[in-house]
Design a protein around this motif. Structure first.
Motif, PDB file in Angstrom:
ATOM      1  N   LYS A  30      -7.203  -4.732  -3.272  1.00  0.00           N
ATOM      2  CA  LYS A  30      -6.586  -5.572  -2.234  1.00  0.00           C
ATOM      3  C   LYS A  30      -5.620  -6.584  -2.843  1.00  0.00           C
ATOM      4  CE  LYS A  30     -10.536  -4.678   0.697  1.00  0.00           C
ATOM      5  NZ  LYS A  30     -11.763  -5.190   1.342  1.00  0.00           N
ATOM      6  N   GLU A  31      -5.931  -7.896  -2.716  1.00  0.00           N
ATOM      7  CA  GLU A  31      -4.985  -8.902  -3.198  1.00  0.00           C
ATOM      8  C   GLU A  31      -4.938  -8.987  -4.725  1.00  0.00           C
ATOM      9  OE1 GLU A  31      -8.866 -11.145  -2.297  1.00  0.00           O
ATOM     10  OE2 GLU A  31      -7.687  -9.499  -1.441  1.00  0.00           O
ATOM     11  N   HIS A  32      -5.814  -8.261  -5.386  1.00  0.00           N
ATOM     12  CA  HIS A  32      -5.838  -8.266  -6.853  1.00  0.00           C
ATOM     13  C   HIS A  32      -5.078  -7.063  -7.436  1.00  0.00           C
ATOM     14  CE1 HIS A  32      -8.810 -11.465  -6.636  1.00  0.00           C
ATOM     15  NE2 HIS A  32      -9.568 -10.699  -5.859  1.00  0.00           N
ATOM     16  N   ARG A  33      -4.117  -6.536  -6.683  1.00  0.00           N
ATOM     17  CA  ARG A  33      -3.400  -5.342  -7.108  1.00  0.00           C
ATOM     18  C   ARG A  33      -2.716  -5.513  -8.470  1.00  0.00           C
ATOM     19  NH1 ARG A  33       0.217  -3.015  -3.567  1.00  0.00           N
ATOM     20  NH2 ARG A  33      -1.002  -3.717  -1.787  1.00  0.00           N
ATOM     21  N   HIS A  34      -2.385  -6.747  -8.817  1.00  0.00           N
ATOM     22  CA  HIS A  34      -1.666  -6.990 -10.072  1.00  0.00           C
ATOM     23  C   HIS A  34      -2.495  -6.638 -11.313  1.00  0.00           C
ATOM     24  CE1 HIS A  34      -4.006 -10.630  -9.280  1.00  0.00           C
ATOM     25  NE2 HIS A  34      -3.954 -10.893 -10.585  1.00  0.00           N
ATOM     26  N   ILE A  35      -3.821  -6.574 -11.170  1.00  0.00           N
ATOM     27  CA  ILE A  35      -4.652  -6.254 -12.338  1.00  0.00           C
ATOM     28  C   ILE A  35      -4.986  -4.753 -12.404  1.00  0.00           C
ATOM     29  CG2 ILE A  35      -5.665  -8.559 -12.436  1.00  0.00           C
ATOM     30  CD1 ILE A  35      -8.236  -7.341 -11.230  1.00  0.00           C
ATOM     31  N   TYR A  36      -4.346  -3.950 -11.527  1.00  0.00           N
ATOM     32  CA  TYR A  36      -4.640  -2.512 -11.485  1.00  0.00           C
ATOM     33  C   TYR A  36      -4.554  -1.834 -12.862  1.00  0.00           C
ATOM     34  CZ  TYR A  36      -4.316   2.442 -10.374  1.00  0.00           C
ATOM     35  OH  TYR A  36      -4.521   3.788 -10.350  1.00  0.00           O
ATOM     36  N   PRO A  37      -3.464  -2.004 -13.620  1.00  0.00           N
ATOM     37  CA  PRO A  37      -3.370  -1.304 -14.914  1.00  0.00           C
ATOM     38  C   PRO A  37      -4.541  -1.616 -15.845  1.00  0.00           C
ATOM     39  CG  PRO A  37      -1.246  -2.233 -14.298  1.00  0.00           C
ATOM     40  CD  PRO A  37      -2.258  -2.801 -13.345  1.00  0.00           C
ATOM     41  N   LYS A  38      -4.941  -2.875 -15.877  1.00  0.00           N
ATOM     42  CA  LYS A  38      -6.043  -3.288 -16.753  1.00  0.00           C
ATOM     43  C   LYS A  38      -7.366  -2.679 -16.282  1.00  0.00           C
ATOM     44  CE  LYS A  38      -7.948  -7.451 -18.908  1.00  0.00           C
ATOM     45  NZ  LYS A  38      -7.873  -8.929 -18.970  1.00  0.00           N
TER      46      LYS A  38
END
Length: 206
Positions: A30-38
């Motif tokens: 959800k709003e934490h999409r920026h940490i997807y690669p990690k």
């Protein structure tokens, strides 16, 4: 967060449905999409080290994954415990022994000998045509492709990406050899392909 992503992937994999990055982001991160690669890096590492499973990206443009078994190929005796996998195994063996690609009619003629008809409701498989041409294809076990310039339209089958990664061609050849009471090396072309490296495993046009 990593545990939730793993759980989401495992639930999807129960139906052998490819997993999309967009779904993981929408339903889990959800709003934490920026940490997807990690997160996906750690998930991939954990699946491999702890469970012996490999999260394989089969579409790098749209970020689509499948979960495959790294430890053991699908054994021949799966046929007796899982009817659908048994049916798939028969189809894969026909494709493999015929050079990597077969017309749809060849598959149906083979299954007819096993009393599996495409127009009938089967006790174990339900709608057989839908199972083979839709479910197995969606799972990436089979490819179902229209043959160009055919009227009425004809289709052909090939191994899908999941089958390429999970199913041992050598075990399949040994299984067929036992049925015919012959040595696996009697089929020189198939034996060569079964013993070849991964780069040689995709069926070629015949």
């Amino acid at each position: 967060m990593m545990a939730e992503v793993m759980q989401f992937i495992l639930i999807k994999d129960q139906k052998k449905i490819p997993i999309k990055r967009a779904e993981i982001v929408k339903h889990v991160l959800k709003e934490h999409r920026h940490i997807y690669p990690k997160v996906i890096d750690r998930v991939t590492q954990t699946f491999e080290q702890v469970f012996g499973l490999k999260l394989l990206e089969i579409d790098t443009k749209n970020h689509v994954y499948i979960l495959i078994n790294k430890l053991e190929p699908v054994p021949a005796d799966v046929c007796s415990t899982n009817p659908k996998m048994g049916l798939l195994f028969v189809i894969l063996s026909v494709i493999f022994m015929k050079g990597g690609v077969v017309k749809e009619s060849v598959v149906w003629n083979t299954l007819k000998k096993l009393r599996v008809e495409q127009g009938e409701k089967h006790e174990d498989f339900g709608d057989v045509k839908k199972l083979i041409t839709e479910e197995f294809v969606r799972q990436k076990n089979l490819e179902y492709v229209r043959i160009p310039h055919t009227d009425p339209p004809e289709h052909e089958f090939r191994w899908g990406l999941r089958a390429e990664k999970e199913v041992s061609k050598m075990k399949m050849l040994q299984f067929v050899s036992q049925l015919h009471d012959q040595d696996p090396q009697s089929w020189s072309q198939q034996y060569k392909q079964a013993t070849a490296g991964p780069s040689s495993q995709r069926p070629q046009n015949m």
